[in-house]
Enzyme design. Structure first.
Site, PDB file in Angstrom:
ATOM      1  N   SER A   1      67.829 -65.301 -21.709  1.00  0.00           N
ATOM      2  CA  SER A   1      67.328 -64.170 -20.939  1.00  0.00           C
ATOM      3  C   SER A   1      66.207 -63.481 -21.704  1.00  0.00           C
ATOM      4  O   SER A   1      66.207 -63.466 -22.949  1.00  0.00           O
ATOM      5  CB  SER A   1      68.481 -63.200 -20.722  1.00  0.00           C
ATOM      6  OG  SER A   1      68.023 -61.961 -20.277  1.00  0.00           O
TER       7      SER A   1
ATOM      8  N   TYR B   1      76.212 -57.816 -23.703  1.00  0.00           N
ATOM      9  CA  TYR B   1      75.840 -58.994 -22.905  1.00  0.00           C
ATOM     10  C   TYR B   1      74.564 -59.617 -23.472  1.00  0.00           C
ATOM     11  O   TYR B   1      74.514 -60.823 -23.751  1.00  0.00           O
ATOM     12  CB  TYR B   1      75.624 -58.630 -21.421  1.00  0.00           C
ATOM     13  CG  TYR B   1      74.798 -59.695 -20.721  1.00  0.00           C
ATOM     14  CD1 TYR B   1      75.361 -60.931 -20.418  1.00  0.00           C
ATOM     15  CD2 TYR B   1      73.435 -59.493 -20.446  1.00  0.00           C
ATOM     16  CE1 TYR B   1      74.592 -61.930 -19.840  1.00  0.00           C
ATOM     17  CE2 TYR B   1      72.672 -60.497 -19.866  1.00  0.00           C
ATOM     18  CZ  TYR B   1      73.256 -61.706 -19.566  1.00  0.00           C
ATOM     19  OH  TYR B   1      72.489 -62.704 -19.004  1.00  0.00           O
TER      20      TYR B   1
ATOM     21  N   LYS C   1      73.440 -63.473 -25.706  1.00  0.00           N
ATOM     22  CA  LYS C   1      72.344 -64.443 -25.520  1.00  0.00           C
ATOM     23  C   LYS C   1      71.594 -64.657 -26.840  1.00  0.00           C
ATOM     24  O   LYS C   1      71.246 -65.777 -27.198  1.00  0.00           O
ATOM     25  CB  LYS C   1      71.375 -63.957 -24.430  1.00  0.00           C
ATOM     26  CG  LYS C   1      72.004 -63.869 -23.050  1.00  0.00           C
ATOM     27  CD  LYS C   1      72.443 -65.239 -22.541  1.00  0.00           C
ATOM     28  CE  LYS C   1      73.153 -65.170 -21.224  1.00  0.00           C
ATOM     29  NZ  LYS C   1      73.779 -66.424 -20.817  1.00  0.00           N
TER      30      LYS C   1
HETATM   31  P1  NAD Z   1      76.775 -66.005 -11.820  1.00  0.00           P
HETATM   32  O1  NAD Z   1      77.825 -65.041 -12.252  1.00  0.00           O
HETATM   33  O2  NAD Z   1      76.427 -66.073 -10.394  1.00  0.00           O
HETATM   34  O3  NAD Z   1      77.160 -67.476 -12.308  1.00  0.00           O
HETATM   35  C1  NAD Z   1      77.890 -67.713 -13.478  1.00  0.00           C
HETATM   36  C2  NAD Z   1      79.025 -68.654 -13.130  1.00  0.00           C
HETATM   37  O4  NAD Z   1      79.767 -68.936 -14.305  1.00  0.00           O
HETATM   38  C3  NAD Z   1      80.017 -68.067 -12.113  1.00  0.00           C
HETATM   39  O5  NAD Z   1      80.203 -68.987 -11.066  1.00  0.00           O
HETATM   40  C4  NAD Z   1      81.297 -67.848 -12.910  1.00  0.00           C
HETATM   41  O6  NAD Z   1      82.450 -68.048 -12.110  1.00  0.00           O
HETATM   42  C5  NAD Z   1      81.151 -68.895 -13.999  1.00  0.00           C
HETATM   43  N1  NAD Z   1      81.848 -68.593 -15.268  1.00  0.00           N
HETATM   44  C6  NAD Z   1      81.795 -67.459 -16.005  1.00  0.00           C
HETATM   45  N2  NAD Z   1      82.562 -67.578 -17.104  1.00  0.00           N
HETATM   46  C7  NAD Z   1      83.107 -68.830 -17.079  1.00  0.00           C
HETATM   47  C8  NAD Z   1      83.966 -69.557 -17.932  1.00  0.00           C
HETATM   48  N3  NAD Z   1      84.484 -69.025 -19.031  1.00  0.00           N
HETATM   49  N4  NAD Z   1      84.302 -70.828 -17.574  1.00  0.00           N
HETATM   50  C9  NAD Z   1      83.815 -71.397 -16.453  1.00  0.00           C
HETATM   51  N5  NAD Z   1      82.997 -70.756 -15.612  1.00  0.00           N
HETATM   52  C10 NAD Z   1      82.643 -69.485 -15.912  1.00  0.00           C
HETATM   53  O7  NAD Z   1      75.488 -65.692 -12.724  1.00  0.00           O
HETATM   54  P2  NAD Z   1      73.985 -66.218 -12.577  1.00  0.00           P
HETATM   55  O8  NAD Z   1      73.142 -65.076 -12.177  1.00  0.00           O
HETATM   56  O9  NAD Z   1      73.935 -67.475 -11.804  1.00  0.00           O
HETATM   57  O10 NAD Z   1      73.662 -66.500 -14.100  1.00  0.00           O
HETATM   58  C11 NAD Z   1      73.755 -67.798 -14.649  1.00  0.00           C
HETATM   59  C12 NAD Z   1      73.370 -67.724 -16.113  1.00  0.00           C
HETATM   60  O11 NAD Z   1      72.058 -67.211 -16.252  1.00  0.00           O
HETATM   61  C13 NAD Z   1      74.262 -66.806 -16.950  1.00  0.00           C
HETATM   62  O12 NAD Z   1      74.437 -67.391 -18.224  1.00  0.00           O
HETATM   63  C14 NAD Z   1      73.452 -65.542 -17.072  1.00  0.00           C
HETATM   64  O13 NAD Z   1      73.768 -64.817 -18.215  1.00  0.00           O
HETATM   65  C15 NAD Z   1      72.040 -66.120 -17.152  1.00  0.00           C
HETATM   66  N6  NAD Z   1      71.003 -65.184 -16.732  1.00  0.00           N
HETATM   67  C16 NAD Z   1      71.085 -64.599 -15.507  1.00  0.00           C
HETATM   68  C17 NAD Z   1      70.095 -63.695 -15.108  1.00  0.00           C
HETATM   69  C18 NAD Z   1      70.173 -63.005 -13.777  1.00  0.00           C
HETATM   70  O14 NAD Z   1      69.520 -61.972 -13.597  1.00  0.00           O
HETATM   71  N7  NAD Z   1      70.930 -63.503 -12.822  1.00  0.00           N
HETATM   72  C19 NAD Z   1      69.027 -63.409 -15.960  1.00  0.00           C
HETATM   73  C20 NAD Z   1      68.979 -64.040 -17.206  1.00  0.00           C
HETATM   74  C21 NAD Z   1      69.971 -64.925 -17.592  1.00  0.00           C
HETATM   75  C1  WQD Z   2      65.138 -53.938 -12.486  1.00  0.00           C
HETATM   76  C2  WQD Z   2      64.484 -52.572 -12.371  1.00  0.00           C
HETATM   77  C3  WQD Z   2      65.828 -50.720 -13.112  1.00  0.00           C
HETATM   78  C4  WQD Z   2      68.868 -51.059 -10.014  1.00  0.00           C
HETATM   79  C5  WQD Z   2      68.865 -57.190 -15.936  1.00  0.00           C
HETATM   80  C6  WQD Z   2      69.483 -57.518 -17.268  1.00  0.00           C
HETATM   81  C7  WQD Z   2      68.831 -58.734 -17.854  1.00  0.00           C
HETATM   82  C8  WQD Z   2      68.857 -59.889 -16.855  1.00  0.00           C
HETATM   83  C9  WQD Z   2      68.325 -59.492 -15.524  1.00  0.00           C
HETATM   84  C10 WQD Z   2      70.778 -61.259 -17.106  1.00  0.00           C
HETATM   85  C11 WQD Z   2      64.746 -51.690 -13.577  1.00  0.00           C
HETATM   86  C12 WQD Z   2      65.539 -50.623 -11.622  1.00  0.00           C
HETATM   87  C13 WQD Z   2      67.750 -51.274 -10.775  1.00  0.00           C
HETATM   88  C14 WQD Z   2      68.970 -49.853  -9.278  1.00  0.00           C
HETATM   89  C15 WQD Z   2      66.810 -49.189 -10.088  1.00  0.00           C
HETATM   90  N1  WQD Z   2      70.193 -60.305 -16.572  1.00  0.00           N
HETATM   91  N2  WQD Z   2      66.725 -50.358 -10.822  1.00  0.00           N
HETATM   92  N3  WQD Z   2      67.923 -48.963  -9.340  1.00  0.00           N
HETATM   93  O1  WQD Z   2      67.463 -54.401 -15.935  1.00  0.00           O
HETATM   94  O2  WQD Z   2      65.349 -55.776 -15.723  1.00  0.00           O
HETATM   95  O3  WQD Z   2      67.490 -56.913 -16.112  1.00  0.00           O
HETATM   96  O4  WQD Z   2      68.985 -58.306 -15.061  1.00  0.00           O
HETATM   97  O5  WQD Z   2      70.461 -61.842 -18.103  1.00  0.00           O
HETATM   98  O6  WQD Z   2      69.497 -59.049 -19.032  1.00  0.00           O
HETATM   99  O7  WQD Z   2      69.324 -56.413 -18.144  1.00  0.00           O
HETATM  100  O8  WQD Z   2      67.085 -55.902 -13.911  1.00  0.00           O
HETATM  101  O9  WQD Z   2      67.475 -55.680 -11.508  1.00  0.00           O
HETATM  102  O10 WQD Z   2      68.905 -54.330 -13.098  1.00  0.00           O
HETATM  103  O11 WQD Z   2      66.516 -53.740 -12.812  1.00  0.00           O
HETATM  104  O12 WQD Z   2      65.895 -48.356 -10.130  1.00  0.00           O
HETATM  105  O13 WQD Z   2      69.970 -49.586  -8.588  1.00  0.00           O
HETATM  106  O14 WQD Z   2      65.047 -51.883 -11.247  1.00  0.00           O
HETATM  107  O15 WQD Z   2      65.700 -49.466 -13.715  1.00  0.00           O
HETATM  108  O16 WQD Z   2      63.579 -50.995 -13.836  1.00  0.00           O
HETATM  109  P1  WQD Z   2      66.809 -55.621 -15.505  1.00  0.00           P
HETATM  110  P2  WQD Z   2      67.581 -54.943 -12.772  1.00  0.00           P
END
Ligand code: NAD
Ligand code: WQD
Length: 342
Positions: free
Chosen positions: A127, A152, A156
């Site tokens: 991330s 969290y 990463k």
């Molecule tokens: P998500 O929660 O939709 O998907 C994660 C999946 O992993 C889920 O289906 C959950 O059931 C499964 N899971 C969690 N812990 C587990 C375990 N111990 N064993 C087996 N399965 C498990 O999340 P996502 O948004 O698809 O994110 C996927 C990956 O990308 C994650 O590692 C997340 O940290 C990373 N990521 C997400 C974002 C975002 O904004 N969505 C941003 C950056 C990084």
């Molecule tokens: C985006 C913008 C908020 C909600 C997060 C995690 C990051 C990654 C992606 C997993 C920001 C604003 C949001 C609301 C708002 N996840 N906001 N009202 O914070 O950039 O990233 O998700 O890895 O690690 O930190 O994403 O969508 O939460 O926020 O004003 O109800 O929207 O302040 O500026 P963020 P976000």
């Protein structure tokens, strides 16, 4: 049929979109998911979209014994794409141990299994949070990582450090860490998308839930940031573009085209949008007026975050294609479909 790829967290948001792209590219997939943040319905949806039902193992990867058993069963896996993790920033502040246990035990168990079963290829979901508060924009991969604000985020950063150590020590392990910026959007079919549990933490699902009438109004967390309109700027990326980058990354490893045993790439569009710009674009695309109110800043939010995309363009030959309007339109279609189902 190409190689068999294990996709952990493959029933989740980004994982399910990636499984679809892998199947479309001819790969065989095995999903490992404990369904802690998703449902088995994803499997039917994937089948509906691709015509193929992926193999599925319902396993908690934080359990070492059970993790080893799946590898024993699927000895022909050639690469693992590791999405499985807990991802709610606020929850991780309240329950840090749960996050370190789930996210890091899973990683360690998987890496132990790769070693035991001699599987040489690993892709990790990282991330942009690993950059902390960036000093230079756009952020390049050369930028030093910093201690992220939340536990969290720190899982990463620590995971990347664990990977770096393990790859250095192993004769035959190659890894790519993909640092996502802000994934939004949904599959064009409207059949899969992001389905947050309870109150959404992220901007886009919050917006669509307000617009569909589930929540009263969006709280905009601060308009006093040093940005063009005072609201924070982020690099939103379409989940399907993101999914495609995983297929390219896995092919890079399978074809031994990687230039180092451990590589990392930013996955963003390179373009930043403010919260107000996202709201305005949402209103324009969906012809819906959004109820919102500006409130105080949310702890840990950085003013601006957007990716330098040159490295992924040059090395992966990958570039995000879909713009903000397409991201929003697909998120909206998905939200309406989900609610229509009841
Ligand atoms: P998500 O929660 O939709 O998907 C994660 C999946 O992993 C889920 O289906 C959950 O059931 C499964 N899971 C969690 N812990 C587990 C375990 N111990 N064993 C087996 N399965 C498990 O999340 P996502 O948004 O698809 O994110 C996927 C990956 O990308 C994650 O590692 C997340 O940290 C990373 N990521 C997400 C974002 C975002 O904004 N969505 C941003 C950056 C990084
Ligand atoms: C985006 C913008 C908020 C909600 C997060 C995690 C990051 C990654 C992606 C997993 C920001 C604003 C949001 C609301 C708002 N996840 N906001 N009202 O914070 O950039 O990233 O998700 O890895 O690690 O930190 O994403 O969508 O939460 O926020 O004003 O109800 O929207 O302040 O500026 P963020 P976000």
């Amino acid at each position: 049929m190409k190689s068999k790829i294990m996709v952990t967290g493959g029933c989740g948001y980004i994982g399910s979109h990636t499984v679809i792209e892998l199947i479309k590219s001819g790969f065989e997939t095995v999903i490992v998911d404990d369904l802690s943040n998703s449902s088995e319905k994803s499997l039917d949806r994937i089948q509906e979209i691709t015509g193929v039902l992926p193999h599925f193992e319902k396993v908690d990867l934080a359990n070492q014994e059970k993790t080893m058993k799946i590898f024993k069963k699927h000895t022909d896996v050639k690469a693992v794409i590791h999405f499985a993790a807990h991802k709610a920033v606020g929850e991780s502040v309240e329950q840090p141990l749960m996050y370190y246990q789930n996210n890091l035990f899973s990683l360690i168990n998987l890496l132990s299994a790769l070693e035991k079963y001699r599987i040489p290829n690993f892709i990790f979901s990282s991330s942009a949070t690993v950059y902390g508060i960036p000093t230079n924009l756009p952020i390049t991969e050369d930028e030093a990582t910093q201690r992220p604000f939340s536990p969290y985020g720190n899982t990463k950063k620590v995971a990347e450090e664990i990977l770096d150590d393990v790859v250095k020590s192993a004769a035959n392990l190659n890894a790519i860490s993909l640092r996502y910026f802000n994934p939004i959007g949904a599959h064009e079919s409207g059949l899969i998308g992001e389905l947050p549990n309870g109150i959404p933490n992220n901007l886009m699902p919050y917006i669509t839930q307000v617009a569909v009438g589930i929540r009263e109004k969006l709280m905009v967390f601060g308009n006093d940031y040093p940005t063009k309109d005072g609201t924070p700027i982020r690099d939103y990326i379409h989940v399907v573009d993101l999914a495609k980058a995983h297929v390219i990354a896995v092919e890079r490893l399978l074809n031994q085209q990687n230039e180092a045993a451990f590589e990392y790439f930013n996955l963003g569009t390179g373009k930043g949008y403010s919260v107000f710009e996202v709201i305005r674009t949402f209103e324009e695309v969906t012809k819906t007026k959004l109820n919102y109110e500006v409130t105080s800043r949310r702890a840990g939010d950085v003013p601006q975050l957007y990716a330098a995309t040159n490295l992924a363009e040059k090395k992966l030959k990958w570039k995000a294609k879909k713009g903000l309007k397409e991201m929003i339109a697909s998120s909206w279609k998905w939200e309406q479909n989900v609610r229509g189902e009841g």
